[in-house]
Design a protein around this motif. Structure first.
Motif, PDB file in Angstrom:
ATOM      1  N   ILE A  65       0.872  -1.180   0.000  1.00 58.59           N
ATOM      2  CA  ILE A  65       0.000   0.000   0.000  1.00 58.59           C
ATOM      3  C   ILE A  65       0.905   1.225   0.000  1.00 58.59           C
ATOM      4  CG2 ILE A  65      -1.949   1.146   1.124  1.00 58.59           C
ATOM      5  CD1 ILE A  65      -2.481  -1.570   2.532  1.00 58.59           C
ATOM      6  N   PRO A  66       1.523   1.520  -1.158  1.00 55.18           N
ATOM      7  CA  PRO A  66       2.547   2.569  -1.220  1.00 55.18           C
ATOM      8  C   PRO A  66       2.045   3.958  -0.850  1.00 55.18           C
ATOM      9  CG  PRO A  66       1.961   1.821  -3.423  1.00 55.18           C
ATOM     10  CD  PRO A  66       1.273   0.910  -2.452  1.00 55.18           C
ATOM     11  N   SER A  67       0.781   4.251  -1.050  1.00 55.50           N
ATOM     12  CA  SER A  67       0.286   5.589  -0.745  1.00 55.50           C
ATOM     13  C   SER A  67       0.307   5.894   0.746  1.00 55.50           C
ATOM     14  CB  SER A  67      -1.125   5.784  -1.302  1.00 55.50           C
ATOM     15  OG  SER A  67      -2.028   4.880  -0.687  1.00 55.50           O
ATOM     16  N   LEU A  68       0.457   4.885   1.578  1.00 56.27           N
ATOM     17  CA  LEU A  68       0.566   5.132   3.012  1.00 56.27           C
ATOM     18  C   LEU A  68       1.979   5.555   3.406  1.00 56.27           C
ATOM     19  CD1 LEU A  68      -1.592   2.229   4.492  1.00 56.27           C
ATOM     20  CD2 LEU A  68      -2.152   4.657   4.422  1.00 56.27           C
ATOM     21  N   TYR A  69       2.955   5.327   2.518  1.00 60.21           N
ATOM     22  CA  TYR A  69       4.341   5.699   2.804  1.00 60.21           C
ATOM     23  C   TYR A  69       4.697   7.096   2.313  1.00 60.21           C
ATOM     24  CZ  TYR A  69       5.294   0.762   3.751  1.00 60.21           C
ATOM     25  OH  TYR A  69       5.283  -0.499   4.261  1.00 60.21           O
ATOM     26  N   SER A  70       3.926   7.613   1.405  1.00 54.46           N
ATOM     27  CA  SER A  70       4.237   8.891   0.780  1.00 54.46           C
ATOM     28  C   SER A  70       4.246  10.017   1.806  1.00 54.46           C
ATOM     29  CB  SER A  70       3.206   9.197  -0.315  1.00 54.46           C
ATOM     30  OG  SER A  70       3.357  10.519  -0.775  1.00 54.46           O
ATOM     31  N   GLU A  71       5.255  10.868   1.705  1.00 52.88           N
ATOM     32  CA  GLU A  71       5.317  12.028   2.597  1.00 52.88           C
ATOM     33  C   GLU A  71       4.189  13.002   2.309  1.00 52.88           C
ATOM     34  OE1 GLU A  71       9.156  13.848   2.606  1.00 52.88           O
ATOM     35  OE2 GLU A  71      10.180  11.967   3.039  1.00 52.88           O
ATOM     36  N   ASP A  72       3.684  12.969   1.070  1.00 51.37           N
ATOM     37  CA  ASP A  72       2.603  13.868   0.686  1.00 51.37           C
ATOM     38  C   ASP A  72       1.235  13.343   1.108  1.00 51.37           C
ATOM     39  OD1 ASP A  72       4.454  15.526  -0.538  1.00 51.37           O
ATOM     40  OD2 ASP A  72       4.265  14.508  -2.458  1.00 51.37           O
ATOM     41  N   ALA A  73       1.157  12.073   1.463  1.00 53.17           N
ATOM     42  CA  ALA A  73      -0.123  11.468   1.821  1.00 53.17           C
ATOM     43  C   ALA A  73      -0.455  11.799   3.269  1.00 53.17           C
ATOM     44  CB  ALA A  73      -0.075   9.964   1.614  1.00 53.17           C
ATOM     45  N   TYR A  74      -1.561  12.445   3.460  1.00 51.56           N
ATOM     46  CA  TYR A  74      -2.004  12.756   4.814  1.00 51.56           C
ATOM     47  C   TYR A  74      -2.880  11.612   5.309  1.00 51.56           C
ATOM     48  CZ  TYR A  74      -4.366  14.878   8.750  1.00 51.56           C
ATOM     49  OH  TYR A  74      -4.869  15.133   9.997  1.00 51.56           O
ATOM     50  N   VAL A  75      -2.472  11.012   6.383  1.00 49.53           N
ATOM     51  CA  VAL A  75      -3.231   9.925   6.986  1.00 49.53           C
ATOM     52  C   VAL A  75      -3.602  10.402   8.380  1.00 49.53           C
ATOM     53  CG1 VAL A  75      -3.232   7.504   7.655  1.00 49.53           C
ATOM     54  CG2 VAL A  75      -1.921   8.231   5.666  1.00 49.53           C
ATOM     55  N   GLY A  76      -4.763  11.034   8.490  1.00 47.18           N
ATOM     56  CA  GLY A  76      -5.166  11.597   9.765  1.00 47.18           C
ATOM     57  C   GLY A  76      -6.211  10.795  10.498  1.00 47.18           C
ATOM     58  N   ALA A  77      -6.955   9.983   9.747  1.00 47.19           N
ATOM     59  CA  ALA A  77      -8.051   9.232  10.348  1.00 47.19           C
ATOM     60  C   ALA A  77      -8.087   7.814   9.786  1.00 47.19           C
ATOM     61  CB  ALA A  77      -9.380   9.936  10.090  1.00 47.19           C
ATOM     62  N   ILE A  78      -8.817   6.957  10.459  1.00 44.34           N
ATOM     63  CA  ILE A  78      -8.960   5.582   9.990  1.00 44.34           C
ATOM     64  C   ILE A  78      -9.533   5.559   8.579  1.00 44.34           C
ATOM     65  CG2 ILE A  78     -10.236   3.436  10.367  1.00 44.34           C
ATOM     66  CD1 ILE A  78      -9.877   3.888  13.379  1.00 44.34           C
ATOM     67  N   GLY A  79     -10.445   6.468   8.280  1.00 42.46           N
ATOM     68  CA  GLY A  79     -11.031   6.535   6.944  1.00 42.46           C
ATOM     69  C   GLY A  79     -10.007   6.774   5.851  1.00 42.46           C
ATOM     70  N   ASP A  80      -8.941   7.524   6.157  1.00 45.06           N
ATOM     71  CA  ASP A  80      -7.871   7.755   5.175  1.00 45.06           C
ATOM     72  C   ASP A  80      -7.170   6.442   4.837  1.00 45.06           C
ATOM     73  OD1 ASP A  80      -8.317  10.556   5.210  1.00 45.06           O
ATOM     74  OD2 ASP A  80      -7.005  10.773   6.949  1.00 45.06           O
ATOM     75  N   ILE A  81      -6.929   5.619   5.847  1.00 42.02           N
ATOM     76  CA  ILE A  81      -6.279   4.326   5.621  1.00 42.02           C
ATOM     77  C   ILE A  81      -7.202   3.420   4.816  1.00 42.02           C
ATOM     78  CG2 ILE A  81      -5.421   2.232   6.745  1.00 42.02           C
ATOM     79  CD1 ILE A  81      -4.482   4.035   9.056  1.00 42.02           C
ATOM     80  N   VAL A  82      -8.477   3.384   5.196  1.00 39.06           N
ATOM     81  CA  VAL A  82      -9.448   2.541   4.485  1.00 39.06           C
ATOM     82  C   VAL A  82      -9.503   2.929   3.015  1.00 39.06           C
ATOM     83  CG1 VAL A  82     -11.908   1.977   4.278  1.00 39.06           C
ATOM     84  CG2 VAL A  82     -10.820   1.993   6.532  1.00 39.06           C
ATOM     85  N   GLN A  83      -9.512   4.223   2.722  1.00 35.39           N
ATOM     86  CA  GLN A  83      -9.586   4.662   1.329  1.00 35.39           C
ATOM     87  C   GLN A  83      -8.357   4.229   0.534  1.00 35.39           C
ATOM     88  OE1 GLN A  83     -12.268   6.002  -0.280  1.00 35.39           O
ATOM     89  NE2 GLN A  83     -10.990   5.401  -2.007  1.00 35.39           N
ATOM     90  N   ARG A  84      -7.194   4.292   1.145  1.00 32.57           N
ATOM     91  CA  ARG A  84      -5.979   3.874   0.442  1.00 32.57           C
ATOM     92  C   ARG A  84      -5.976   2.371   0.192  1.00 32.57           C
ATOM     93  NH1 ARG A  84      -5.205   8.524   2.715  1.00 32.57           N
ATOM     94  NH2 ARG A  84      -3.803  10.052   1.830  1.00 32.57           N
ATOM     95  N   VAL A  85      -6.487   1.603   1.138  1.00 35.45           N
ATOM     96  CA  VAL A  85      -6.609   0.159   0.918  1.00 35.45           C
ATOM     97  C   VAL A  85      -7.592  -0.104  -0.211  1.00 35.45           C
ATOM     98  CG1 VAL A  85      -7.368  -2.040   1.933  1.00 35.45           C
ATOM     99  CG2 VAL A  85      -5.952  -0.468   3.277  1.00 35.45           C
ATOM    100  N   ARG A  86      -8.717   0.588  -0.215  1.00 35.50           N
ATOM    101  CA  ARG A  86      -9.702   0.449  -1.307  1.00 35.50           C
ATOM    102  C   ARG A  86      -9.068   0.774  -2.651  1.00 35.50           C
ATOM    103  NH1 ARG A  86     -14.262   3.571   1.799  1.00 35.50           N
ATOM    104  NH2 ARG A  86     -15.288   1.830   2.828  1.00 35.50           N
ATOM    105  N   ASP A  87      -8.290   1.849  -2.687  1.00 29.58           N
ATOM    106  CA  ASP A  87      -7.638   2.253  -3.941  1.00 29.58           C
ATOM    107  C   ASP A  87      -6.744   1.132  -4.462  1.00 29.58           C
ATOM    108  OD1 ASP A  87      -8.904   4.707  -3.722  1.00 29.58           O
ATOM    109  OD2 ASP A  87      -7.106   5.780  -3.042  1.00 29.58           O
ATOM    110  N   VAL A  88      -5.968   0.544  -3.576  1.00 32.77           N
ATOM    111  CA  VAL A  88      -5.050  -0.536  -3.959  1.00 32.77           C
ATOM    112  C   VAL A  88      -5.822  -1.760  -4.444  1.00 32.77           C
ATOM    113  CG1 VAL A  88      -3.387  -2.212  -3.040  1.00 32.77           C
ATOM    114  CG2 VAL A  88      -3.106   0.219  -2.560  1.00 32.77           C
TER     115      VAL A  88
END
Length: 94
Positions: A65-88
């Motif tokens: 799930i590379p978007s979770l490693y990006s410095e530009d990716a803001y992961v502030g809430a559980i929903g942000d993580i869920v969306q990135r998993v969905r994207d992958v």
């Protein structure tokens, strides 16, 4: 738990449930107390916790799930993580 195989991807509700379950277990919360709006900072998630959670998520879903490693990716809430998993996984909430 085994990783998901191609053709066996979880449904959207299952993605949410799996992410919440992993975070709750790691941070020692009751899964029922967490929601997509739960902020990681409020849960006490620090950078090392996030790195471990990412590793667990990648193992669980069987994909990086590379978007979770990006410095530009803001992961502030559980929903942000869920969306990135969905994207992958190529799944979107209807």
């Amino acid at each position: 738990m085994p990783a998901f195989e191609r053709g066996q991807e979880p449904g959207v509700d299952r993605i949410e449930a799996e992410v919440i379950k992993l975070i709750a277990t790691h941070m020692r919360f009751d899964p029922g107390d967490l929601s997509l709006a739960s902020r990681l900072e409020d849960l006490g998630v620090e950078s090392l916790d996030l790195a471990d959670l990412i590793d667990q998520l990648e193992t669980r879903f069987g994909r990086p799930i590379p978007s979770l490693y990006s410095e530009d990716a803001y992961v502030g809430a559980i929903g942000d993580i869920v969306q990135r998993v969905r994207d992958v996984l190529g799944e979107f909430k209807a």
